[in-house]
Motif scaffolding. Sequence first.
Motif, PDB file in Angstrom:
ATOM      1  N   HIS A 348       8.938 -23.679  -8.454  1.00 10.63           N
ATOM      2  CA  HIS A 348       7.527 -24.002  -8.199  1.00 10.63           C
ATOM      3  C   HIS A 348       6.713 -23.954  -9.488  1.00 10.63           C
ATOM      4  O   HIS A 348       7.087 -23.266 -10.439  1.00 10.63           O
ATOM      5  N   GLU A 349       5.601 -24.631  -9.477  1.00  9.76           N
ATOM      6  CA  GLU A 349       4.657 -24.427 -10.575  1.00  9.76           C
ATOM      7  C   GLU A 349       3.869 -23.148 -10.296  1.00  9.76           C
ATOM      8  O   GLU A 349       3.692 -22.766  -9.125  1.00  9.76           O
ATOM      9  N   PRO A 350       3.430 -22.476 -11.340  1.00 11.44           N
ATOM     10  CA  PRO A 350       2.655 -21.255 -11.123  1.00 11.44           C
ATOM     11  C   PRO A 350       1.391 -21.557 -10.317  1.00 11.44           C
ATOM     12  O   PRO A 350       0.894 -22.679 -10.318  1.00 11.44           O
ATOM     13  N   GLY A 351       0.890 -20.551  -9.635  1.00  8.64           N
ATOM     14  CA  GLY A 351      -0.325 -20.735  -8.852  1.00  8.64           C
ATOM     15  C   GLY A 351      -0.424 -19.717  -7.748  1.00  8.64           C
ATOM     16  O   GLY A 351       0.411 -18.817  -7.632  1.00  8.64           O
ATOM     17  N   LEU A 352      -1.459 -19.905  -6.921  1.00  4.62           N
ATOM     18  CA  LEU A 352      -1.689 -18.998  -5.809  1.00  4.62           C
ATOM     19  C   LEU A 352      -1.088 -19.597  -4.541  1.00  4.62           C
ATOM     20  O   LEU A 352      -1.447 -20.706  -4.136  1.00  4.62           O
ATOM     21  N   TYR A 353      -0.165 -18.867  -3.938  1.00  2.00           N
ATOM     22  CA  TYR A 353       0.500 -19.332  -2.724  1.00  2.00           C
ATOM     23  C   TYR A 353       0.166 -18.374  -1.584  1.00  2.00           C
ATOM     24  O   TYR A 353       0.389 -17.172  -1.676  1.00  2.00           O
ATOM     25  N   MET A 354      -0.324 -18.955  -0.515  1.00  2.00           N
ATOM     26  CA  MET A 354      -0.825 -18.152   0.599  1.00  2.00           C
ATOM     27  C   MET A 354       0.304 -17.721   1.537  1.00  2.00           C
ATOM     28  O   MET A 354       1.324 -18.397   1.670  1.00  2.00           O
ATOM     29  N   PHE A 355       0.109 -16.590   2.197  1.00  2.00           N
ATOM     30  CA  PHE A 355       0.955 -16.201   3.329  1.00  2.00           C
ATOM     31  C   PHE A 355       0.047 -15.563   4.377  1.00  2.00           C
ATOM     32  O   PHE A 355      -0.962 -14.940   4.046  1.00  2.00           O
ATOM     33  N   HIS A 356       0.389 -15.745   5.638  1.00  3.95           N
ATOM     34  CA  HIS A 356      -0.492 -15.233   6.697  1.00  3.95           C
ATOM     35  C   HIS A 356       0.176 -15.338   8.057  1.00  3.95           C
ATOM     36  O   HIS A 356       1.168 -16.054   8.221  1.00  3.95           O
ATOM     37  N   ALA A 357      -0.401 -14.623   9.007  1.00  2.00           N
ATOM     38  CA  ALA A 357       0.002 -14.810  10.396  1.00  2.00           C
ATOM     39  C   ALA A 357      -0.392 -16.221  10.801  1.00  2.00           C
ATOM     40  O   ALA A 357      -1.442 -16.719  10.386  1.00  2.00           O
ATOM     41  N   HIS A 358       0.435 -16.862  11.629  1.00  2.00           N
ATOM     42  CA  HIS A 358       0.022 -18.199  12.063  1.00  2.00           C
ATOM     43  C   HIS A 358      -0.658 -18.178  13.425  1.00  2.00           C
ATOM     44  O   HIS A 358      -0.680 -19.177  14.150  1.00  2.00           O
ATOM     45  N   GLN A 359      -1.204 -17.018  13.784  1.00  2.00           N
ATOM     46  CA  GLN A 359      -2.208 -16.972  14.836  1.00  2.00           C
ATOM     47  C   GLN A 359      -3.532 -17.007  14.079  1.00  2.00           C
ATOM     48  O   GLN A 359      -3.867 -16.049  13.374  1.00  2.00           O
ATOM     49  N   THR A 360      -4.246 -18.095  14.217  1.00  2.00           N
ATOM     50  CA  THR A 360      -5.432 -18.315  13.388  1.00  2.00           C
ATOM     51  C   THR A 360      -6.411 -17.155  13.480  1.00  2.00           C
ATOM     52  O   THR A 360      -7.005 -16.745  12.488  1.00  2.00           O
ATOM     53  N   GLU A 361      -6.545 -16.621  14.677  1.00  2.00           N
ATOM     54  CA  GLU A 361      -7.483 -15.510  14.859  1.00  2.00           C
ATOM     55  C   GLU A 361      -7.098 -14.315  13.982  1.00  2.00           C
ATOM     56  O   GLU A 361      -7.942 -13.696  13.342  1.00  2.00           O
ATOM     57  N   TRP A 367      -5.494 -10.864   8.434  1.00  2.00           N
ATOM     58  CA  TRP A 367      -4.061 -10.955   8.106  1.00  2.00           C
ATOM     59  C   TRP A 367      -3.798 -12.236   7.307  1.00  2.00           C
ATOM     60  O   TRP A 367      -3.326 -13.232   7.824  1.00  2.00           O
ATOM     61  N   MET A 368      -4.134 -12.146   6.029  1.00  2.00           N
ATOM     62  CA  MET A 368      -3.908 -13.258   5.104  1.00  2.00           C
ATOM     63  C   MET A 368      -3.820 -12.691   3.695  1.00  2.00           C
ATOM     64  O   MET A 368      -4.556 -11.781   3.345  1.00  2.00           O
ATOM     65  N   GLY A 369      -2.892 -13.206   2.927  1.00  2.00           N
ATOM     66  CA  GLY A 369      -2.760 -12.755   1.548  1.00  2.00           C
ATOM     67  C   GLY A 369      -2.299 -13.890   0.646  1.00  2.00           C
ATOM     68  O   GLY A 369      -2.075 -15.012   1.111  1.00  2.00           O
ATOM     69  N   MET A 370      -2.191 -13.582  -0.636  1.00  2.00           N
ATOM     70  CA  MET A 370      -1.806 -14.588  -1.626  1.00  2.00           C
ATOM     71  C   MET A 370      -0.742 -14.019  -2.557  1.00  2.00           C
ATOM     72  O   MET A 370      -0.805 -12.844  -2.940  1.00  2.00           O
ATOM     73  N   PHE A 371       0.202 -14.874  -2.924  1.00  2.00           N
ATOM     74  CA  PHE A 371       1.102 -14.555  -4.030  1.00  2.00           C
ATOM     75  C   PHE A 371       0.581 -15.277  -5.272  1.00  2.00           C
ATOM     76  O   PHE A 371       0.333 -16.484  -5.236  1.00  2.00           O
TER      77      PHE A 371
END
Length: 376
Positions: A348-361, A367-371
Amino acid sequence: MGSMATDDGVTRRGLLLGGMAAAGGTALLARSALGQSHEGHEMSTPANAPAGAYPATTTHGGAHGDMMTVGTVDPGFNGFDSVQLLTEWETGVVSQTADGRTLRSFEIEAIDKELEIAPGVFFPAWTYNGRVPGPALRATEGERLRITFRNSGSHPHSMHFHGVHSARMDGVPGAGLIDPGEEFVYEFDAKPFGCHLYHCHALPLRRHMHKGMYGAFVIDPDPARHPDQLAVAQSRLLGSAENAQWQEMVMVMNAFDTNFDGGNEFYAVNSIPHAYAKQPIVIDKSRPVRIYLVNVTEFDPINSFHLHANFFDYYDTGTNLTPTLRTVDLITQCQAQRGILEFSYKDHEPGLYMFHAHQTEFTELGWMGMFDVREA
Ligand SMILES: [Cu+2]
């Protein structure tokens, strides 16, 4: 969903805002940029606005980034910080038994403790060793484990381990569930290897769970027992040169019912909503990533983990050395389900990659974070 909970996200957000008022009027939600102070006009986004209805100003952008707690939780008050929790393993004290086996001993104390789980929102937690989640215990397959548990809290508690042990060591009423002031010693062999958990098994169980009495319990495979999959086993063994190549972290998906209505107001990994969005987790893109993921969320029947712009291999319960699922970007877990995720950003190219629960609420409520993927 608890019987008193609503499954209407809009109403839940309304509850959250009500909870904020109860918490002393500290406003939490805003469509603000990360780390920016919007005191005084954070309510300009209507509480019932659908996600994405207002333009995001955050550098992390989009529908996920425009609803965020404002301010920061004081790690000094809590005695732990979110970044530290990712990589802090409790490996206990190692000695030898009379018959020459490795004995690994842990000391755990139940403590009532008020935690600041979101900026200005305090939660009367019941903890193991003063933190939520409790210490991430880590041992190696085949060792003898001895956990000395002292109940300094105000209610009966126990430690119920997901693992193999005798009925006497199960941490249920009559077998290791102890009153305040008492002590109990759990002892059993570390097996099977995998990504497990422990939690209090006092009744009502849902109350003791949601108050914070849970933690990860990881048993590494003993490479000597897995000659046919030696390299994989070695890579899982904490302290080995092979393991040191990996960027390992532990993530406990949890939530808090701050107004005690049987539904959660905040969702997170490792307790603090949006912590890893505000302070992205730095990843060296040349080295692989391994996450020990445990779901202990109470009241909601399921939680999930979704990785952006990438796919991972998944080892359900961590009890195998070959993946249960290959090349997936989402995994769902009921309460007490857990597993190991492995992935890499090397192409991958460097950058901010998100991770989170896929229940939007859940995402919007914390419940959301970034790598933060960087060159070595
Ligand atoms: Cu308990």
